[in-house]
Design a protein around this motif. Structure first.
Motif, PDB file in Angstrom:
ATOM      1  N   LYS A 299      37.330 -96.515 -13.221  1.00  0.00           N
ATOM      2  CA  LYS A 299      35.863 -95.689 -12.696  1.00  0.00           C
ATOM      3  C   LYS A 299      36.411 -94.155 -13.199  1.00  0.00           C
ATOM      4  CE  LYS A 299      33.623 -94.250  -8.571  1.00  0.00           C
ATOM      5  NZ  LYS A 299      32.921 -93.164  -9.224  1.00  0.00           N
ATOM      6  N   LYS A 300      37.695 -93.999 -13.142  1.00  0.00           N
ATOM      7  CA  LYS A 300      37.865 -92.504 -13.442  1.00  0.00           C
ATOM      8  C   LYS A 300      37.637 -92.111 -14.746  1.00  0.00           C
ATOM      9  CE  LYS A 300      42.042 -89.498 -13.599  1.00  0.00           C
ATOM     10  NZ  LYS A 300      43.432 -89.185 -13.259  1.00  0.00           N
ATOM     11  N   LEU A 301      37.868 -93.207 -15.829  1.00  0.00           N
ATOM     12  CA  LEU A 301      37.454 -93.149 -17.301  1.00  0.00           C
ATOM     13  C   LEU A 301      36.119 -92.798 -17.365  1.00  0.00           C
ATOM     14  CD1 LEU A 301      38.186 -93.079 -20.439  1.00  0.00           C
ATOM     15  CD2 LEU A 301      37.992 -95.603 -20.396  1.00  0.00           C
TER      16      LEU A 301
ATOM     17  N   VAL B 203      34.118 -89.639 -18.833  1.00  0.00           N
ATOM     18  CA  VAL B 203      33.253 -89.810 -20.130  1.00  0.00           C
ATOM     19  C   VAL B 203      31.792 -89.386 -19.949  1.00  0.00           C
ATOM     20  CG1 VAL B 203      32.119 -91.471 -21.681  1.00  0.00           C
ATOM     21  CG2 VAL B 203      34.631 -91.542 -21.333  1.00  0.00           C
ATOM     22  N   ASN B 204      31.271 -89.759 -18.730  1.00  0.00           N
ATOM     23  CA  ASN B 204      30.163 -89.404 -18.189  1.00  0.00           C
ATOM     24  C   ASN B 204      29.853 -87.741 -18.209  1.00  0.00           C
ATOM     25  OD1 ASN B 204      28.819 -91.725 -18.362  1.00  0.00           O
ATOM     26  ND2 ASN B 204      28.987 -92.276 -16.257  1.00  0.00           N
ATOM     27  N   ALA B 205      30.965 -87.349 -17.523  1.00  0.00           N
ATOM     28  CA  ALA B 205      30.999 -85.763 -17.219  1.00  0.00           C
ATOM     29  C   ALA B 205      31.060 -85.099 -18.782  1.00  0.00           C
ATOM     30  CB  ALA B 205      32.163 -85.247 -16.357  1.00  0.00           C
ATOM     31  N   ALA B 206      31.908 -85.502 -19.725  1.00  0.00           N
ATOM     32  CA  ALA B 206      31.994 -84.997 -20.937  1.00  0.00           C
ATOM     33  C   ALA B 206      30.625 -85.077 -21.560  1.00  0.00           C
ATOM     34  CB  ALA B 206      32.976 -85.694 -21.781  1.00  0.00           C
TER      35      ALA B 206
ATOM     36  N   ILE C 251      25.567 -81.040 -29.020  1.00  0.00           N
ATOM     37  CA  ILE C 251      25.382 -82.363 -29.839  1.00  0.00           C
ATOM     38  C   ILE C 251      23.972 -82.804 -29.171  1.00  0.00           C
ATOM     39  CG2 ILE C 251      27.945 -83.186 -29.871  1.00  0.00           C
ATOM     40  CD1 ILE C 251      27.229 -84.847 -27.260  1.00  0.00           C
ATOM     41  N   ASP C 252      23.634 -83.740 -30.400  1.00  0.00           N
ATOM     42  CA  ASP C 252      22.364 -84.244 -29.824  1.00  0.00           C
ATOM     43  C   ASP C 252      22.506 -85.972 -29.982  1.00  0.00           C
ATOM     44  OD1 ASP C 252      22.588 -84.643 -32.497  1.00  0.00           O
ATOM     45  OD2 ASP C 252      20.677 -83.954 -33.054  1.00  0.00           O
ATOM     46  N   VAL C 253      23.683 -86.336 -30.661  1.00  0.00           N
ATOM     47  CA  VAL C 253      24.029 -87.647 -30.655  1.00  0.00           C
ATOM     48  C   VAL C 253      25.441 -87.855 -30.113  1.00  0.00           C
ATOM     49  CG1 VAL C 253      24.439 -89.678 -32.269  1.00  0.00           C
ATOM     50  CG2 VAL C 253      22.595 -88.050 -32.414  1.00  0.00           C
ATOM     51  N   VAL C 254      25.912 -88.999 -29.372  1.00  0.00           N
ATOM     52  CA  VAL C 254      27.254 -88.931 -28.870  1.00  0.00           C
ATOM     53  C   VAL C 254      27.687 -89.896 -29.764  1.00  0.00           C
ATOM     54  CG1 VAL C 254      28.515 -89.549 -26.961  1.00  0.00           C
ATOM     55  CG2 VAL C 254      26.602 -88.459 -26.529  1.00  0.00           C
ATOM     56  N   ALA C 255      28.884 -89.349 -30.630  1.00  0.00           N
ATOM     57  CA  ALA C 255      29.818 -90.425 -31.307  1.00  0.00           C
ATOM     58  C   ALA C 255      31.055 -90.663 -30.287  1.00  0.00           C
ATOM     59  CB  ALA C 255      30.467 -89.399 -32.603  1.00  0.00           C
ATOM     60  N   ALA C 256      31.625 -91.521 -30.408  1.00  0.00           N
ATOM     61  CA  ALA C 256      32.706 -91.978 -29.646  1.00  0.00           C
ATOM     62  C   ALA C 256      33.721 -91.177 -29.372  1.00  0.00           C
ATOM     63  CB  ALA C 256      33.636 -93.523 -29.933  1.00  0.00           C
TER      64      ALA C 256
END
Length: 199
Positions: free
Chosen positions: A104-106, A110-113, A123-128
């Motif tokens: 859940k922490k990850l 990731v969602n916050a980032a 950005i307009d597209v999220v690369a990994a």
């Protein structure tokens, strides 16, 4: 007993000298002769001043520069007794986050980032690699997709044309090793140095 102890001490001293002194000196000497730049950390100079290494990422936070992927070394600097200095890209504290896909922490990080990157208009597209750390937490490279996604915000911040900046990213994109190993990548520090050189 003494007849067995003496050869053991001699062998221990001999192997200590060979493996603990002579071998490291020989390897260090060969690496300095054959791969001096790499053996000394692949340092990058700008106007006679060392600005970083091509092997270790840096924490670029200005809207005028390309940003690297998040660093896993976000804990406090181990040499800071007050524990108040954050240490992203701290080479003395290299490690992965050890967070798995069910963490859940990850997911929260990731969602916050993602929200932060979209909110800043970078950005307009999220690369990994936009929102995930590398295994070492110190990766100096980003994907070409992540670099290209940052161009509109950078062009606006610097007052430069997007086409020229796209060409800059293409010029600094490194291909796969021998055409098959790894993924195309862009060194963020080298790209930002080239960006500063644009008129």
């Amino acid at each position: 007993m003494l007849s067995q102890l003496r050869p053991a001490i001699v062998m221990m001293a001999l192997f200590t000298a060979l493996t603990g002194v002579l071998y490291p000196l020989a390897i260090t000497g060969v690496s300095q002769l054959v791969l001096a730049e790499r053996a000394n950390g692949s340092m990058i100079e700008r106007d006679g001043v060392i600005v970083g290494s091509s092997l270790i990422g840096q924490n670029f936070t200005s809207e005028r520069y390309f940003h690297g992927r998040p660093s896993a070394t976000v804990g406090y600097d181990p040499s800071d007794a007050s524990k108040t200095v954050d240490a992203p890209y701290n080479a003395a504290n290299s490690s992965g986050s050890n967070l798995g896909p069910t963490s859940k922490k990850l997911v929260d990080r990731v969602n916050a980032a993602i929200e932060s990157e979209f909110g800043a208009g970078r950005i307009d597209v999220v690369a990994a690699d936009t929102v995930t750390t590398s295994g070492s937490g110190l990766d100096p490279h980003i994907s070409p997709q992540f670099a290209l996604a940052q161009i509109p915000a950078l062009a606006k911040a610097r007052g430069l044309g997007e086409d020229r900046m796209r060409l800059l990213v293409e010029e600094h994109t490194e291909g796969r090793l021998m055409g098959v190993i790894g993924e195309p990548r862009v060194n963020v520090l080298l790209l930002n140095i080239a960006l500063d050189a644009l008129k």
